[in-house]
Design an enzyme around this catalytic site. Structure first.
Site, PDB file in Angstrom:
ATOM      1  N   HIS A 148      25.114  38.276 -11.910  1.00  0.00           N
ATOM      2  CA  HIS A 148      24.994  38.698 -10.509  1.00  0.00           C
ATOM      3  C   HIS A 148      25.086  40.210 -10.363  1.00  0.00           C
ATOM      4  O   HIS A 148      25.702  40.893 -11.181  1.00  0.00           O
ATOM      5  CB  HIS A 148      26.008  37.976  -9.605  1.00  0.00           C
ATOM      6  CG  HIS A 148      27.428  38.462  -9.693  1.00  0.00           C
ATOM      7  ND1 HIS A 148      28.491  37.686  -9.275  1.00  0.00           N
ATOM      8  CD2 HIS A 148      27.978  39.627 -10.116  1.00  0.00           C
ATOM      9  CE1 HIS A 148      29.613  38.363  -9.428  1.00  0.00           C
ATOM     10  NE2 HIS A 148      29.328  39.533  -9.945  1.00  0.00           N
TER      11      HIS A 148
ATOM     12  N   ASP B 113      29.283  44.808  -0.931  1.00  0.00           N
ATOM     13  CA  ASP B 113      29.684  43.490  -0.429  1.00  0.00           C
ATOM     14  C   ASP B 113      31.113  43.482   0.084  1.00  0.00           C
ATOM     15  O   ASP B 113      31.872  44.433  -0.134  1.00  0.00           O
ATOM     16  CB  ASP B 113      29.513  42.443  -1.538  1.00  0.00           C
ATOM     17  CG  ASP B 113      29.977  42.951  -2.902  1.00  0.00           C
ATOM     18  OD1 ASP B 113      30.849  43.827  -2.954  1.00  0.00           O
ATOM     19  OD2 ASP B 113      29.450  42.468  -3.918  1.00  0.00           O
TER      20      ASP B 113
ATOM     21  N   ASN C  22      27.754  36.076 -14.929  1.00  0.00           N
ATOM     22  CA  ASN C  22      26.611  35.181 -14.672  1.00  0.00           C
ATOM     23  C   ASN C  22      25.351  35.945 -14.284  1.00  0.00           C
ATOM     24  O   ASN C  22      24.380  35.355 -13.818  1.00  0.00           O
ATOM     25  CB  ASN C  22      26.973  34.165 -13.575  1.00  0.00           C
ATOM     26  CG  ASN C  22      27.244  34.846 -12.231  1.00  0.00           C
ATOM     27  OD1 ASN C  22      27.200  36.074 -12.139  1.00  0.00           O
ATOM     28  ND2 ASN C  22      27.510  34.052 -11.215  1.00  0.00           N
TER      29      ASN C  22
ATOM     30  N   GLU D 116      24.327  35.751  -6.443  1.00  0.00           N
ATOM     31  CA  GLU D 116      24.602  34.811  -7.523  1.00  0.00           C
ATOM     32  C   GLU D 116      23.290  34.170  -7.997  1.00  0.00           C
ATOM     33  O   GLU D 116      22.268  34.269  -7.309  1.00  0.00           O
ATOM     34  CB  GLU D 116      25.554  33.712  -7.012  1.00  0.00           C
ATOM     35  CG  GLU D 116      26.864  34.240  -6.420  1.00  0.00           C
ATOM     36  CD  GLU D 116      27.849  34.720  -7.486  1.00  0.00           C
ATOM     37  OE1 GLU D 116      27.416  35.124  -8.578  1.00  0.00           O
ATOM     38  OE2 GLU D 116      29.060  34.693  -7.207  1.00  0.00           O
TER      39      GLU D 116
HETATM   40  P1  PGA Z   1      33.851  43.720 -13.080  1.00  0.00           P
HETATM   41  O1  PGA Z   1      32.832  43.045 -12.041  1.00  0.00           O
HETATM   42  O2  PGA Z   1      33.526  45.169 -13.119  1.00  0.00           O
HETATM   43  O3  PGA Z   1      35.198  43.440 -12.499  1.00  0.00           O
HETATM   44  O4  PGA Z   1      33.620  43.049 -14.387  1.00  0.00           O
HETATM   45  C1  PGA Z   1      31.485  43.369 -12.073  1.00  0.00           C
HETATM   46  C2  PGA Z   1      30.708  42.472 -11.133  1.00  0.00           C
HETATM   47  O5  PGA Z   1      31.064  41.298 -10.982  1.00  0.00           O
HETATM   48  O6  PGA Z   1      29.731  42.957 -10.562  1.00  0.00           O
END
Ligand code: PGA
Length: 260
Positions: A138, A67, A136, A143
């Protein structure tokens, strides 16, 4: 799903880097799906070390990131292109022309998303997809409420994601609200998936992903339908799993040995 509960974050990182490194050694022209996020930082550091000290070569590897924020040009210090450059690409011998990240500053982001999906297909798909998971549930920026049949497109970021990203932006900087992200179906077409999660704040999402119903409420739960997923967890991220003892009995210390 293969659920491997390691005895600490350092072992999660070491195992992930070893798997990616082995894949690159065995399949030097593989296509990797790469992820950003804090969880990946030490994994990329270890891959860079393997390149520097062990001669692990990425010269013929192709990569597609999950992304990019809409509105940030590749040169922006908070863009995922810059992030990948700083944390990985600058430290290994991957050819920049083989690295792909959606263009966050594309004049027509919808067209950019369609083109990105087509490029993944034209490359023959992703062989090994690296994933983190959001608090959450995702994966990528898919999302909650994302279609489990989605492909690359524009998504509005959930409030919890914008909040989680705050730490990466300066106090006076606007935090992006939209991103171009590969879809759940794009991820599901990968040959192999390696998902990493560490820390207590991921425990709920991890439990929903592995043991909850398959639901857009937790987009990562779609991975239950994928035939080749390995989940690497530290004890904190695994702490809400109802069947934790079972996973540890199958894979003591999170080791990936034969079942019989
Ligand atoms: P993080 O993010 O490794 O910074 O916790 C993971 C994600 O949101 O996919």
């Amino acid at each position: 799903m293969k659920v491997l509960i390691k005895d600490g974050k350092a072992l999660v990182v070491a195992d992930a880097a070893a798997r990616i490194g082995d894949h690159v050694s065995h399949y030097p022209d593989a296509t990797l799906g790469l992820a950003t996020g804090g969880t990946m930082t030490p994994v990329y550091q270890e891959l860079a070390r393997r390149h520097r000290e062990d001669g692990l070569s990425f010269a013929d590897i192709t990569s597609f990131n999950l992304d990019e924020y809409i509105g940030l040009p590749p040169s922006h210090p908070r863009s995922y292109r810059r992030d990948m450059e700083d944390r990985l690409f600058a430290h290994i011998d991957i050819k920049r022309t083989r690295t792909h990240i959606p263009a966050g500053d594309a004049a027509d982001p919808e067209a950019e998303a369609r083109t990105y999906e087509a490029r993944i297909e034209a490359a023959g798909g992703i062989d090994l997809q690296l994933l983190g998971i959001g608090v959450n549930g995702h994966i990528g920026f898919n999302e909650p409420s994302s279609s489990l049949g989605s492909t690359t497109r524009i998504k509005r970021l959930a409030p919890s994601t914008i909040e989680a990203n705050r730490r990466f932006f300066k106090a006076d900087e606007a935090i992006p609200t939209h991103a171009i992200t590969v879809g759940i179906q794009t991820i599901m077409r990968a040959g192999m998936i390696l998902l990493l999660a560490t820390g207590e704040r991921k425990a709920e999402a991890v439990a929903a992903m592995i043991e909850g119903p398959v639901s857009t409420f937790c987009p990562a739960s779609a991975l239950q339908f994928h035939p080749n997923v390995t989940v690497l967890l530290d004890p904190a991220a695994a702490s809400r799993l109802a069947l934790k003892d079972f996973y540890l009995a199958i894979h003591p210390n999170g080791e990936d040995q034969d079942l019989l």
